[in-house]
Design an enzyme around this catalytic site. Structure first.
Site, mmCIF file in Angstrom:
data_model
loop_
_atom_site.group_PDB
_atom_site.id
_atom_site.type_symbol
_atom_site.label_atom_id
_atom_site.label_comp_id
_atom_site.label_asym_id
_atom_site.label_seq_id
_atom_site.Cartn_x
_atom_site.Cartn_y
_atom_site.Cartn_z
ATOM 1 C CB SER A 194 -3.800 15.835 -2.782
ATOM 2 O OG SER A 194 -3.257 14.545 -2.747
ATOM 3 C CE1 TYR A 210 -8.329 12.820 -2.089
ATOM 4 C CE2 TYR A 210 -6.467 11.465 -1.443
ATOM 5 C CZ TYR A 210 -6.970 12.615 -2.006
ATOM 6 O OH TYR A 210 -6.106 13.559 -2.506
ATOM 7 C CG ASN A 226 -2.888 9.310 -3.510
ATOM 8 O OD1 ASN A 226 -3.232 10.472 -3.615
ATOM 9 N ND2 ASN A 226 -2.545 8.780 -2.353
#
Length: 387
Positions: A104, A200, A202
């Site tokens: 990440s 959080y 993706n």
């Protein structure tokens, strides 16, 4: 899979602080490498120094196969370190500053490209996603007309996670198209209304990558390479092309423990499922150069760098931790902040940070660590920046 970069937790539960896109997997047991670990270092300083001691402890005490890192100190000198074995079967040495998958940390590169496009007047931070991807983002409680680009980069969109941990771990060489990943996210319900809180995710960076492609008319990897990697001369960093499952240069192998207790080598995998959120390959030294160049104003105009460093609380990562636009700030025990991101992907976990006065650190362990080991890695980063 890629684990949340700034958080050491699984992609769907946000329990562990720090890293990139993926899933929490147990760390490799110390018994796997017992008796086979000969620490090495490329440091010009006395051995073992405090950094070397901490990396040796990660190997001998926490059982990671290898630990390696780069430290740029207060004196401006850059030192590299290794400990453990680069290959658990052959007991080969860890390549000094070997290439690793940086998970990440890729998000910070993607955010930089978006912010460059903002500076060029091609993207608006507070424009909605539909401005660039009309009609694409729709689902249960999900509406691209109500989600802004800023909310994508800051993880306040409320979008659900696309990563399927088991699918990636069971079929690491499978190729995924970005649209297939997006469909997996949109089949779920929104987690909260856009802007309501921080979480959080993706999927946010998957959409950021699609916006880059739509606005520029070029593949994401080409834009990241041209606008970031080549611009600051990161000679050992690359965005894998479709079908590229190898790590090109000398590298330590990355491992995870399988259900039967054996080590599984995840060094070769298809990172397409990470894409804009976690596909990059780099070295610890290149990662420290990237964050140093970013904080030093070499990648963004002052206005966009200030936006990137405008943060919201990310308390579930840790006390005092805050998240900007693809950039994490962490308080240091010696005062001040470290800026970076971190990343996790099967086989590799990276952590680090850079300061405004030029100090920088990046460490990698060759497995996804458990919570206790993750804490020790974070403590090693803090100690290296504060020494």
């Amino acid at each position: 899979m890629i684990e949340h970069a700034p958080q050491r937790h699984s992609p769907n539960r946000h329990r562990r602080a720090r890293r990139g896109v993926a899933a929490a997997v147990t760390a490799v047991a110390a018994a796997v490498v017992a008796g086979a670990l000969t620490p090495t270092t490329a440091s010009a300083g006395p051995r073992p120094d405090t950094v070397q001691q901490r990396l040796d402890t990660l190997v001998k005490g926490d059982g990671v196969p290898a630990a390696l890192g780069t430290v740029k100190g207060r004196d401006g000198r850059v030192r590299t370190y290794t400990s453990g074995v680069g290959n658990a079967a052959t007991k080969a040495k860890v390549p000094v500053d070997g290439q690793v998958r940086i998970g990440s940390n890729t998000k910070a590169f993607t955010a930089v490209v978006i912010l460059q496009l903002v500076a060029e007047g091609k993207v608006g931070l507070d424009a909605n996603v539909d401005t660039y991807l009309p009609g694409l983002v729709r689902g249960d409680g999900i509406d691209g007309r109500k989600i802004t680009v800023r909310q994508l980069l800051q993880h306040t969109s409320g979008l659900p996670e696309y990563v399927d941990r088991d699918a990636v771990l069971n079929s690491p060489r499978r190729y995924y198209e970005p649209r297939e990943l997006l469909d997996a996210a949109l089949s779920q319900k929104a987690h909260f209304a856009p802007g309501a809180r921080w979480e959080y995710n993706n999927t946010n960076y998957l959409l950021a990558g699609l916006i880059i492609q739509k606005v520029t008319g070029r593949p994401l990897g080409e834009e990241v390479t041209k606008r970031v990697i080549d611009r600051i001369g990161l000679r050992h960093t690359y965005f894998p092309k479709p079908g590229d499952m190898t790590i090109r240069e000398a590298h330590p192998k990355g491992y995870q423990r399988a259900a039967d207790g054996s080590l599984r080598d995840y060094s070769e995998l298809d990172p397409s499922w990470g894409w804009a959120a976690g596909a990059l390959v780099s070295t610890n030294t290149d990662v420290t150069r990237f964050y140093g160049a970013l904080l030093g104003g070499r990648l963004l105009p002052a206005a966009q760098l200030a936006q990137m460093r405008t943060t919201v609380a990310a308390d579930e990562i840790g006390p005092g931790v805050r998240y900007g636009l693809g950039l994490v700030s962490r308080p240091l025990s010696c005062g001040g902040l470290a800026w970076g991101h971190g990343g996790t992907i099967p086989g590799y976990d990276t952590a680090g940070g850079a300061t405004d006065d030029g100090r920088a650190v990046n460490f990698t362990v060759t497995t996804i660590p458990d919570a206790a080991t993750a804490k020790h890695v974070d403590e090693a980063v803090d100690a290296a920046l504060c020494r």
